[in-house]
Design an enzyme around this catalytic site. Structure first.
Site, PDB file in Angstrom:
ATOM      1  N   CYS A   1       0.874  -1.169   0.000  1.00 14.49           N
ATOM      2  CA  CYS A   1       0.000   0.000   0.000  1.00 14.49           C
ATOM      3  C   CYS A   1       0.911   1.219   0.000  1.00 14.49           C
ATOM      4  O   CYS A   1       2.093   1.104  -0.325  1.00 14.49           O
ATOM      5  CB  CYS A   1      -0.978  -0.018   1.180  1.00 14.49           C
ATOM      6  SG  CYS A   1      -0.233   0.024   2.820  1.00 14.49           S
ATOM      7  N   GLY A   2       0.413   2.377   0.358  1.00  7.75           N
ATOM      8  CA  GLY A   2       1.237   3.576   0.322  1.00  7.75           C
ATOM      9  C   GLY A   2       2.431   3.512   1.254  1.00  7.75           C
ATOM     10  O   GLY A   2       3.559   3.774   0.858  1.00  7.75           O
TER      11      GLY A   2
END
Length: 166
Positions: A66-67
């Protein structure tokens, strides 16, 4: 090795790069993430899907992106029996397996670039779980998880120290 991989939209591009790297290594890869970088999905949906399949024994390991990698780590670690590790360096990735038998590697696409990520994945995949003291400690994690589920809360094996103020 059967590997599950997944990402939200923030991790899509890095996931695609890692997926290509895994296929070059001739890994058996199943993608649980987005197939198009313009789509959106909440990271818990992907994280739970991958972790649950690993917990069922359908995959040996999983990679979640994810980020930052933090949300995926928290999500995967909620699945009983899963040990997910957030790693952005090769030493941590190797130790995640050797010391903790982590079946899930998480990374943040906004934290690590694709070339370093490939080195991290390689270190994680090439590592094997050390038995000895590591096995004893991982067993304690699994036993504590079972006690927590059965008792509705963590029950330590030994009395913890406490400090009181007068």
């Amino acid at each position: 090795m059967k590997i599950a991989i997944g990402a939200d939209e923030a991790g899509f591009t890095l996931k695609e790069s890692i997926k290509d790297f895994l296929l070059e290594r001739q890994s058996d890869v199943t993608d649980f993430g987005l197939m198009d970088g313009s789509q959106m999905i909440d990271y818990p949906d992907v994280g739970f899907a991958v972790a649950e399949e690993i917990a069922k024994g359908k995959f040996e390991r999983g990679i979640l992106i994810c980020g930052t990698g933090i949300g995926m780590t928290i999500t995967a670690d909620k699945v009983p029996g899963i040990r997910a590790a957030l790693c952005h360096d090769t030493y941590s990735a190797e130790r995640a397996v050797r010391s903790n038998n982590a079946q899930v590697l998480t990374m943040g696409a906004r934290v690590i670039g694709p070339e370093l990520a490939k080195h991290v994945v390689r270190a994680w995949l090439d590592a094997t779980f050390d038995q000895g003291n590591s096995a004893r400690k991982v067993q304690k994690i699994m036993d504590g998880e079972r006690r927590h589920q059965a008792a509705g809360g963590y029950q330590p094996e030994i009395n913890s120290c406490s400090t009181t103020q007068d």
